[in-house]
Design an enzyme around this catalytic site. Structure first.
Site, mmCIF file in Angstrom:
data_model
loop_
_atom_site.group_PDB
_atom_site.id
_atom_site.type_symbol
_atom_site.label_atom_id
_atom_site.label_comp_id
_atom_site.label_asym_id
_atom_site.label_seq_id
_atom_site.Cartn_x
_atom_site.Cartn_y
_atom_site.Cartn_z
ATOM 1 N N LYS A 154 39.673 17.585 49.812
ATOM 2 C CA LYS A 154 40.546 18.690 49.279
ATOM 3 C C LYS A 154 40.563 19.161 48.013
ATOM 4 C CE LYS A 154 41.453 20.115 52.576
ATOM 5 N NZ LYS A 154 40.210 20.672 53.177
ATOM 6 N N GLY A 198 38.091 20.595 46.438
ATOM 7 C CA GLY A 198 37.177 21.614 46.074
ATOM 8 C C GLY A 198 35.798 21.429 46.504
ATOM 9 N N ASN A 257 33.898 21.905 49.051
ATOM 10 C CA ASN A 257 32.978 23.159 49.672
ATOM 11 C C ASN A 257 32.609 24.310 48.551
ATOM 12 O OD1 ASN A 257 32.725 22.690 52.671
ATOM 13 N ND2 ASN A 257 34.551 21.919 52.127
ATOM 14 N N HIS A 282 32.699 11.757 49.486
ATOM 15 C CA HIS A 282 33.970 11.612 49.129
ATOM 16 C C HIS A 282 34.338 10.164 48.889
ATOM 17 C CE1 HIS A 282 34.891 15.445 50.694
ATOM 18 N NE2 HIS A 282 34.767 15.457 51.903
ATOM 19 N N ARG A 325 41.198 17.183 41.409
ATOM 20 C CA ARG A 325 42.197 18.317 41.391
ATOM 21 C C ARG A 325 43.535 17.567 41.061
ATOM 22 N NH1 ARG A 325 43.160 22.001 46.672
ATOM 23 N NH2 ARG A 325 44.166 23.692 45.879
ATOM 24 N N TYR A 360 39.292 21.271 39.329
ATOM 25 C CA TYR A 360 39.257 22.384 40.088
ATOM 26 C C TYR A 360 40.105 23.660 39.315
ATOM 27 C CZ TYR A 360 41.260 25.055 44.242
ATOM 28 O OH TYR A 360 41.646 26.102 45.230
ATOM 29 N N ARG A 382 41.938 27.940 52.932
ATOM 30 C CA ARG A 382 43.388 28.274 53.383
ATOM 31 C C ARG A 382 43.819 29.366 52.265
ATOM 32 N NH1 ARG A 382 48.519 25.776 52.073
ATOM 33 N NH2 ARG A 382 47.427 24.874 50.554
HETATM 34 P P1 A3P Z 1 43.974 24.782 49.695
HETATM 35 O O1 A3P Z 1 44.097 24.182 51.015
HETATM 36 O O2 A3P Z 1 44.949 24.343 48.477
HETATM 37 O O3 A3P Z 1 43.863 26.138 49.845
HETATM 38 P P2 A3P Z 1 37.649 20.757 50.233
HETATM 39 O O4 A3P Z 1 36.494 21.813 49.985
HETATM 40 O O5 A3P Z 1 37.164 19.729 49.069
HETATM 41 O O6 A3P Z 1 37.977 20.376 51.499
HETATM 42 O O7 A3P Z 1 38.937 21.574 49.509
HETATM 43 C C1 A3P Z 1 39.298 22.556 50.018
HETATM 44 C C2 A3P Z 1 40.394 23.288 49.465
HETATM 45 O O8 A3P Z 1 39.674 23.982 48.337
HETATM 46 C C3 A3P Z 1 41.175 24.262 49.772
HETATM 47 O O9 A3P Z 1 42.534 24.082 49.220
HETATM 48 C C4 A3P Z 1 40.422 25.502 49.782
HETATM 49 O O10 A3P Z 1 41.260 26.761 49.994
HETATM 50 C C5 A3P Z 1 39.989 25.445 48.421
HETATM 51 N N1 A3P Z 1 38.737 26.158 48.217
HETATM 52 C C6 A3P Z 1 37.750 26.366 49.038
HETATM 53 N N2 A3P Z 1 36.830 27.474 48.394
HETATM 54 C C7 A3P Z 1 37.675 27.724 47.498
HETATM 55 C C8 A3P Z 1 37.021 28.755 46.509
HETATM 56 N N3 A3P Z 1 35.778 29.431 46.608
HETATM 57 N N4 A3P Z 1 37.983 29.020 45.608
HETATM 58 C C9 A3P Z 1 39.031 28.362 45.107
HETATM 59 N N5 A3P Z 1 39.412 27.366 46.118
HETATM 60 C C10 A3P Z 1 38.742 27.227 47.240
#
Ligand code: A3P
Length: 313
Positions: free
Chosen positions: A66, A68, A70, A128, A150, A213, A269
């Site tokens: 969570k 960032g 991806n 992770h 983050r 992030y 999200r």
């Molecule tokens: P939120 O749940 O706060 O929206 P991970 O990839 O480590 O699981 O992290 C997921 C978080 O990164 C989610 O946060 C997601 O929305 C956010 N995220 C994914 N792609 C993003 C992007 N291109 N820009 C900003 N935030 C992004």
């Protein structure tokens, strides 16, 4: 062409089907004192990972769930494509005979390392895991690592929604219950504050670049530029803009069906900063402030997180 379904999508969908028939208590297992999702990780994979041979030119992304993962994965795979003179988005193998090995090191079965050893350089790898649980060869061979961190309140908020959106993880009836588990080390991949303090021991190493992030959000072009410099990938202004555009939240969310299958809905999200304000009570906020202060505030990574700006204002 944008990549279509890949090994990760299929693997995750099978794991979701398995998780749906499991009891909540069976969804996580403990390995060396840390919890992991039963349906996507296994002791056999962890064992095999110990002898994984990293290469000095591997491009490694380290991020707690969570934070960032991806998002930065998208940026790094586009940069790798550019370094190989390919068009970002067209680099994936479309051949079902040669499925892409899952880049996350600890996710998948133990057989994944054989195909991974055949992927040509530079390989993109993600994890992770805490540094002490990564294969030793990563540090021995000086592979470069991008560490994404983050602010902990947004990590907890994002994790809460993720647990309730994804069958692989135990869900929560209330935010309060989740918060208690988050603060008492009951999360998959362990306690985030401990993760930060373990990685802080590596923060001065030359082959590790730490980025937040929040700073990528604040200035994506500068962040992409610095990441490319760190990995030694030359970029034209046009290529830089392309990577920034393709990795914007809007464009990743729009493409998520193609890039992440049904998992995309849960993953992309809100993509913002400070959503924690919608969940944390004053008391919870103070508890996190205190834990942050105790674990990490005075350290290099602690300062980099700009806690007062993102977690107190
Ligand atoms: P939120 O749940 O706060 O929206 P991970 O990839 O480590 O699981 O992290 C997921 C978080 O990164 C989610 O946060 C997601 O929305 C956010 N995220 C994914 N792609 C993003 C992007 N291109 N820009 C900003 N935030 C992004």
């Amino acid at each position: 062409m944008e990549k279509s379904r890949n090994t990760s999508d299929d693997f995750i969908e099978k794991a979701i089907a398995a998780a749906n028939s499991m009891h909540r208590d069976e969804l996580l297992f403990s390995y060396k004192g840390i919890l992991y999702p039963t349906t996507i990780c296994s002791p056999e994979t962890f064992k095999a990972l110990e002898s994984f041979e990293a290469r000095s030119d591997d491009v490694i992304l380290a991020a707690y769930p969570k934070s960032g993962t991806n998002w930065l994965s998208q940026i790094l795979t586009d940069l790798i494509a550019i370094s190989q003179k390919k068009t970002p988005g067209s680099e994936r193998s479309m051949n079902p005979e040669e499925p892409e090995p899952i880049p996350n090191l600890e996710i998948g079965d133990a057989k994944k390392f054989e195909p991974l050893s055949k992927v040509p350089s530079p390989r993109f790898l993600a994890s992770h895991l805490r540094p002490e649980n990564l294969p030793k060869s990563i540090f021995k061979n000086n592979a470069k690592i991008l560490l994404v961190i983050r602010n902990p309140k947004d990590v907890a908020t994002s994790f809460y929604h993720f647990c309730n959106g994804l069958a692989l993880l135990p869900s929560y009836e209330t935010w309060d219950e989740f918060f208690t588990d988050f603060m008492t080390k009951k999360m998959a991949w362990g306690c985030y504050l401990e993760y930060l303090s373990e990685w802080n021991k590596y923060a001065d190493k030359e082959n590790i670049m730490t980025i937040t992030y929040e700073e990528v959000k604040e200035n994506p072009a500068l962040s992409v530029k610095n990441i490319a410099i760190f990995f030694g990938i030359p970029l034209t202004e046009e290529q830089l803009q392309l990577v920034v555009e393709r990795s914007s939240f809007q464009s990743m969310k729009k493409n998520s069906d193609k890039t992440h299958g049904s998992f995309g809905n849960v993953l992309f999200r809100k993509g913002g900063v400070s959503d924690w304000k919608n969940l944390f009570t004053e008391d919870q906020s103070e508890k996190m402030d205190k834990a942050f202060e105790e674990h990490i505030a005075g350290t290099k990574l602690g300062k980099k997180l700009k806690y007062d700006l993102y977690c107190k204002a």
